[in-house]
Design an enzyme around this catalytic site. Structure first.
Site, PDB file in Angstrom:
ATOM      1  N   HIS A 347      87.032 -18.153 -95.195  1.00  0.00           N
ATOM      2  CA  HIS A 347      86.944 -16.868 -94.498  1.00  0.00           C
ATOM      3  C   HIS A 347      88.269 -16.151 -94.335  1.00  0.00           C
ATOM      4  O   HIS A 347      88.333 -15.137 -93.633  1.00  0.00           O
ATOM      5  CB  HIS A 347      86.346 -17.048 -93.102  1.00  0.00           C
ATOM      6  CG  HIS A 347      84.908 -17.417 -93.106  1.00  0.00           C
ATOM      7  ND1 HIS A 347      83.898 -16.488 -93.002  1.00  0.00           N
ATOM      8  CD2 HIS A 347      84.291 -18.612 -93.226  1.00  0.00           C
ATOM      9  CE1 HIS A 347      82.733 -17.098 -93.039  1.00  0.00           C
ATOM     10  NE2 HIS A 347      82.934 -18.400 -93.180  1.00  0.00           N
ATOM     11  N   LYS A 536      87.598  -4.923 -82.745  1.00  0.00           N
ATOM     12  CA  LYS A 536      87.737  -6.145 -83.536  1.00  0.00           C
ATOM     13  C   LYS A 536      88.818  -6.986 -82.857  1.00  0.00           C
ATOM     14  O   LYS A 536      89.455  -6.520 -81.933  1.00  0.00           O
ATOM     15  CB  LYS A 536      88.131  -5.830 -84.970  1.00  0.00           C
ATOM     16  CG  LYS A 536      89.278  -4.820 -85.098  1.00  0.00           C
ATOM     17  CD  LYS A 536      89.601  -4.465 -86.531  1.00  0.00           C
ATOM     18  CE  LYS A 536      88.618  -3.533 -87.188  1.00  0.00           C
ATOM     19  NZ  LYS A 536      87.726  -4.155 -88.130  1.00  0.00           N
ATOM     20  N   ARG A 537      89.046  -8.187 -83.318  1.00  0.00           N
ATOM     21  CA  ARG A 537      90.129  -8.974 -82.741  1.00  0.00           C
ATOM     22  C   ARG A 537      91.458  -8.238 -82.913  1.00  0.00           C
ATOM     23  O   ARG A 537      91.620  -7.469 -83.852  1.00  0.00           O
ATOM     24  CB  ARG A 537      90.222 -10.339 -83.440  1.00  0.00           C
ATOM     25  CG  ARG A 537      89.162 -11.317 -83.011  1.00  0.00           C
ATOM     26  CD  ARG A 537      89.192 -11.550 -81.533  1.00  0.00           C
ATOM     27  NE  ARG A 537      90.393 -12.237 -81.141  1.00  0.00           N
ATOM     28  CZ  ARG A 537      90.441 -13.432 -80.584  1.00  0.00           C
ATOM     29  NH1 ARG A 537      89.332 -14.076 -80.305  1.00  0.00           N
ATOM     30  NH2 ARG A 537      91.582 -13.998 -80.265  1.00  0.00           N
ATOM     31  N   LYS A 542      95.303  -6.179 -88.846  1.00  0.00           N
ATOM     32  CA  LYS A 542      94.230  -5.195 -88.646  1.00  0.00           C
ATOM     33  C   LYS A 542      94.799  -3.819 -88.266  1.00  0.00           C
ATOM     34  O   LYS A 542      94.096  -2.826 -88.243  1.00  0.00           O
ATOM     35  CB  LYS A 542      93.257  -5.686 -87.588  1.00  0.00           C
ATOM     36  CG  LYS A 542      92.522  -6.976 -87.991  1.00  0.00           C
ATOM     37  CD  LYS A 542      91.546  -7.425 -86.912  1.00  0.00           C
ATOM     38  CE  LYS A 542      90.930  -8.788 -87.184  1.00  0.00           C
ATOM     39  NZ  LYS A 542      89.795  -8.740 -88.140  1.00  0.00           N
ATOM     40  N   THR A 646      82.850  -7.320 -90.712  1.00  0.00           N
ATOM     41  CA  THR A 646      81.408  -7.169 -90.549  1.00  0.00           C
ATOM     42  C   THR A 646      81.117  -6.021 -89.590  1.00  0.00           C
ATOM     43  O   THR A 646      80.058  -5.404 -89.655  1.00  0.00           O
ATOM     44  CB  THR A 646      80.763  -8.473 -90.015  1.00  0.00           C
ATOM     45  OG1 THR A 646      81.607  -8.990 -88.973  1.00  0.00           O
ATOM     46  CG2 THR A 646      80.618  -9.511 -91.102  1.00  0.00           C
ATOM     47  N   LYS A 650      78.190  -2.850 -89.436  1.00  0.00           N
ATOM     48  CA  LYS A 650      77.380  -2.443 -88.268  1.00  0.00           C
ATOM     49  C   LYS A 650      77.541  -0.945 -88.011  1.00  0.00           C
ATOM     50  O   LYS A 650      76.570  -0.225 -87.752  1.00  0.00           O
ATOM     51  CB  LYS A 650      77.815  -3.225 -87.024  1.00  0.00           C
ATOM     52  CG  LYS A 650      77.503  -4.703 -87.129  1.00  0.00           C
ATOM     53  CD  LYS A 650      78.206  -5.540 -86.058  1.00  0.00           C
ATOM     54  CE  LYS A 650      78.232  -6.987 -86.512  1.00  0.00           C
ATOM     55  NZ  LYS A 650      79.183  -7.814 -85.762  1.00  0.00           N
TER      56      LYS A 650
HETATM   57  C1  NBG Z   1      87.035 -13.808 -90.579  1.00  0.00           C
HETATM   58  C2  NBG Z   1      87.645 -12.697 -91.431  1.00  0.00           C
HETATM   59  C3  NBG Z   1      86.746 -11.483 -91.468  1.00  0.00           C
HETATM   60  C4  NBG Z   1      85.353 -11.900 -91.900  1.00  0.00           C
HETATM   61  C5  NBG Z   1      84.852 -13.023 -91.006  1.00  0.00           C
HETATM   62  C6  NBG Z   1      83.499 -13.534 -91.431  1.00  0.00           C
HETATM   63  C7  NBG Z   1      88.108 -15.831 -89.719  1.00  0.00           C
HETATM   64  C8  NBG Z   1      88.903 -17.035 -90.024  1.00  0.00           C
HETATM   65  N1  NBG Z   1      87.847 -14.987 -90.712  1.00  0.00           N
HETATM   66  O1  NBG Z   1      87.258 -10.535 -92.366  1.00  0.00           O
HETATM   67  O2  NBG Z   1      88.902 -12.350 -90.920  1.00  0.00           O
HETATM   68  O3  NBG Z   1      84.475 -10.816 -91.836  1.00  0.00           O
HETATM   69  O4  NBG Z   1      85.734 -14.120 -91.051  1.00  0.00           O
HETATM   70  O5  NBG Z   1      83.517 -13.936 -92.742  1.00  0.00           O
HETATM   71  O6  NBG Z   1      87.718 -15.653 -88.587  1.00  0.00           O
END
Ligand code: NBG
Length: 804
Positions: A347, A536-537, A542, A646, A650
């Protein structure tokens, strides 16, 4: 049509009142929201249990393969609405509540939002559970029952503070404790070879007790579950520890998600958690299989285990241990089984997230498991030697699972798994051609892509009922079960009335978000303004910082050139983000955003044009109000860094236009809607990588030559923000001027241009609506039902049990 108490409004209200009496000895008029919530939960759970039992029976009678999805995170969000809607009983409950004089929404809002995850990865896992159940795939989550989920965020004087999230405080109505399925997990101790067999004498044993949370499929009577493991005292008490020490260690295992791992103890705890989850899952799954078939030889025919990022990697050596030590298989036979039943998803390409654990910690904690990792590594490196020869020892060291005193979890996953996938096309290409190129050269057939998805049930049907209704009025309701049907909306993109109706729905959802923000944070925002949202985080890649600098620039222009007000459409910039508790820089960015908000929101010269809101404690439930309300979706990561994203999906599905870089799944959004229906800007992933290859770039040059950027950066440190210390943002200034590893300055002007294009485009409301509708029409492919079908067909090779 459901039978039982949910058959009609009357049967429901009768049962509800009666249950309230027997549970709380109260009449409905005396009840609290909490009591009403619990009683509704109990009744729904009883109804679920019927389907659950039937599903179990179906499984027992069927030979269909099962998927076990191991993940350190599951961000479920509230289940109540999901359960009511998927079971088709929400209308009955709503009518019943109304008749009793209460509001169902109020009860739904009461549910705590289990924060068993951090961000995208955890929410993805939850969407996948929903899709597996709804598609009739026998798929189960495996996770830890953290006593405290992700922290609750409090903003205090603009700073983030972390508060414990006591989500189990009042019990969790959906979970069921399955004491009889408990398993023991051993730690420490030593291995003795007796009769040429390894015998493990652990020093302590911890009991893993499962709590199952039902996952209700959409209108198909299928109930899967998410299994959450709780750590409790086991059969062997460690001699050398006081009861208090033992108790506190136990509590830590299922205590916190991702405890701080900067210390030795912290690292040990993380590995303990990982083994706890992996071993508990594997033991219970193999035991169940053996009970049914009397052997584990056919395990791979009936079970697939999915490793969601590397945290559950230890399922690999644990499976080997069971097959070798308990079943007495030979290595090759065991390896053949294991390597044909585990699949791995990566991921992220961020180096700091690719786990490497010191041998010094794993070896004493998990002596047998470590021996097995060593043996897997020994055999793997021997194979490599045979293939590449002694001239390539550097390459072999690079690929090895154990090297330089650390175990590389991703390497163990890639070597063992039969499938390795990335989460968006671009991400998978980067894995294949850059990050994991050497492995790709070795195993080209293992690598594949499954682009992420989101459950359209939660993110469109449940959280945007108004839009769902509007869409249904044009194209019927087939899109609810087959979201690709949304494409039919293309016929209506020029339909003036439909555009108008879309704008009305959007406005309503913006009003709802404005009301929530007013209630929670006492900030008034104007629903007529553009809602430009980044949630988002918080992470440097980002680039929330780039967004913040641009807001400062808008403010400066409004102040310096009042005529700008004639061309600038009023904007409300909304942020939501949690920063990791130990991520100092990210927390500074939160303080900066709040400082900007304080300044611009209180300036009467600009406050009609510009508002900035940092929503406190952004989580899944908040997102359900935010996604439908957005006009602009900010997806502005440094190209190549965001594996998929993601939130971008949405927003799109709810008719927001993406303002973003060609990164992650934005690339696929762009392929679908074209440049004219989103605002693309910035360096490409190739350009970014080329700069990295050449050793970076010099941001100071930009600072010196671009007068606008110089003014903005100087404002960070020259007293422009009267209410903070002059050095408050010095680290941000230094980072941007001297390092800027995420190219904020380099992409800034391109970003600003894209923001201006969005501003101009918004002025033609109908053109905007047309673009938004095109986005909705094209969004069906991002339903997680499509992702799960991809996994089911191409990786897991499993079938739906409800088809045909
Ligand atoms: C995150 C990515 C995102 C991705 C999500 C789900 C982790 C390690 N990775 O870009 O930063 O959408 O995983 O796949 O949290």
């Amino acid at each position: 049509m459901r039978l039982g108490v949910f058959k009609t409004k009357d049967s429901f209200t009768k049962a509800f009142k009666q249950r309230l009496k027997t549970t709380y000895y109260k009449e409905i008029s005396e009840s609290t929201i909490r009591e009403r919530y619990n009683v509704l939960g109990i009744l729904v759970k009883e109804e679920i249990s019927k389907d659950w039992l039937n599903t179990e029976k179906l499984i027992n009678d069927s030979e269909e393969k099962k998927v076990y999805y191991f993940s350190m995170e599951f961000l479920l969000g509230r289940l109540i609405t999901n359960n009511l809607m998927n079971m088709g009983i929400r209308d009955v409950c709503e009518a019943g509540f109304e008749e009793m004089g209460y509001d169902l929404n109020e009860v739904e809002d009461f549910e705590s939002d289990p924060g068993l995850g951090n961000g995208g990865l955890g929410r993805l896992a939850a969407c996948y559970l929903d899709s597996m159940a709804s598609l009739g795939i026998l798929g189960y989550g495996q996770c830890i029952r953290y006593r405290y989920g992700l922290f609750r965020q409090k903003i205090s004087n603009g700073y983030q503070e972390e508060r414990p999230d006591n989500w189990l405080n009042d019990g969790y109505v959906w979970e069921i404790r399955r004491q009889e399925k408990s398993v023991d997990i051993p730690f420490f101790g030593y291995i003795n070879w007796e009769n040429q067999k390894p015998v493990y004498y652990p020093q302590e044993v911890i009991r893993a007790v499962p709590y199952d949370v039902p996952i209700v499929g959409d209108d198909n009577n299928i109930v899967n579950y998410l299994r959450l493991w709780n750590a409790e005292p086991g059969s062997k008490y460690p001699d050398h520890k006081s009861p208090f020490e033992y108790e506190s260690e136990l509590q830590k295992i299922s205590g916190l998600l991702y405890p701080d791992d900067t210390t030795y103890e912290g690292k040990q705890l993380r590995i303990k958690q990982q083994y706890f989850l992996s071993a508990a899952g594997v033991k219970s799954i193999t035991a169940e299989h053996k009970e049914k078939y009397g052997t584990l030889k056919n395990l791979a025919d009936n079970v697939v285990m999915h490793i969601n990022d590397t945290h559950p990697t230890l399922i690999i050596p644990e499976l080997m241990r069971i097959l070798l030590d308990e079943e007495g298989m030979e290595w090759d036979q065991a390896w053949e089984i294991v390597s044909s039943m585990v699949a791995y998803t990566n991921h992220t390409i961020l180096a700091e997230a690719l786990e490497k654990w010191p041998v010094d910690i794993i070896k004493p904690l998990l002596p047998r498991i470590y021996q097995l990792i060593e043996e897997i590594n020994r055999r793997f490196t021997l194979d490599l030697l045979e293939k590449y020869g002694y001239g390539k020892t550097d390459l072999i060291k690079d690929l090895a699972i154990i090297n330089d005193g650390v175990v590389k979890m991703a390497h163990l996953c890639i070597v063992t798994s039969y499938s390795v996938n990335g989460v968006a096309k671009l991400h998978t290409e980067i894995l294949k051609n850059i990050e994991m190129k050497k492995f790709y050269d070795l195993y080209p057939n293992k690598f594949n892509n499954v682009t992420n998805g989101i459950t359209h049930r939660r993110w469109l049907l449940h959280s945007n009922k108004e839009l769902t209704e509007l869409i249904s009025s044009k194209i019927g309701t087939d899109f609810k079960s087959n979201p690709r049907e949304l494409e039919k909306l293309i016929d209506y993109i020029d339909d003036f009335e439909f555009q108008e109706a879309f704008l009305t729905v959007k406005f309503k959802k913006k009003q709802a978000l404005a009301a929530k923000i007013l209630e929670r944070q006492n900030i008034e925002i104007n629903p007529e303004s553009i809602f430009d949202i980044q949630v988002k985080r918080l992470h440097e890649y980002k680039r929330q910082l780039m967004n913040a600098l641009h807001i400062m620039s808008v403010y400066n222009t409004l102040k310096a050139r009042p005529e700008f007000k004639e061309t600038f459409v009023p904007h409300t910039y909304i942020f939501g983000a949690k920063a990791a508790g130990t991520y100092y820089f990210a927390k500074k960015v939160i303080k900066l955003i709040n400082t900007i908000a304080e300044k611009v929101n209180n300036d009467p010269d600009t406050s009609d044009y510009l508002k900035v809101v940092f929503v406190e404690n952004y989580n899944v439930s908040y997102a359900e109000t935010i996604m439908p309300a957005a006009d602009i979706s900010e997806q502005i990561s440094t190209a190549s860094k965001e594996a998929s994203g993601t939130g971008n999906m949405k927003f799109m599905m709810n008719g927001a236009l993406t303002l973003g870089t060609l990164d992650g799944a934005n690339v696929e959004i762009n392929e679908l809607v074209g440049d004219e229906n989103m605002f693309v800007f910035g360096m490409s992933s190739e350009e970014v990588n080329a700069v990295y290859q050449n050793g970076g770039y010099n941001p100071k040059e930009i600072y010196e030559n671009d007068s606008e950027i110089r003014i903005l950066l100087d404002q960070l440190v020259n007293g422009f923000f009267e209410n903070v210390d002059r050095y408050e943002f010095k680290e941000i200034f230094d980072n941007l001027v001297y390092r800027d590893q995420y190219f904020v300055l380099k992409d800034y002007q391109a970003y600003k241009d894209a923001c201006n294009r969005a501003n101009e485009t918004y002025k033609d409301r109908h053109q905007w609506a047309k673009k938004a509708i095109i986005n909705i029409a094209k969004s069906g492919v991002f339903s997680s039902d499509r992702s799960i079908k991809d996994y089911a067909n191409n990786i897991w090779h499993v079938n739906s049990v409800t088809k045909g």
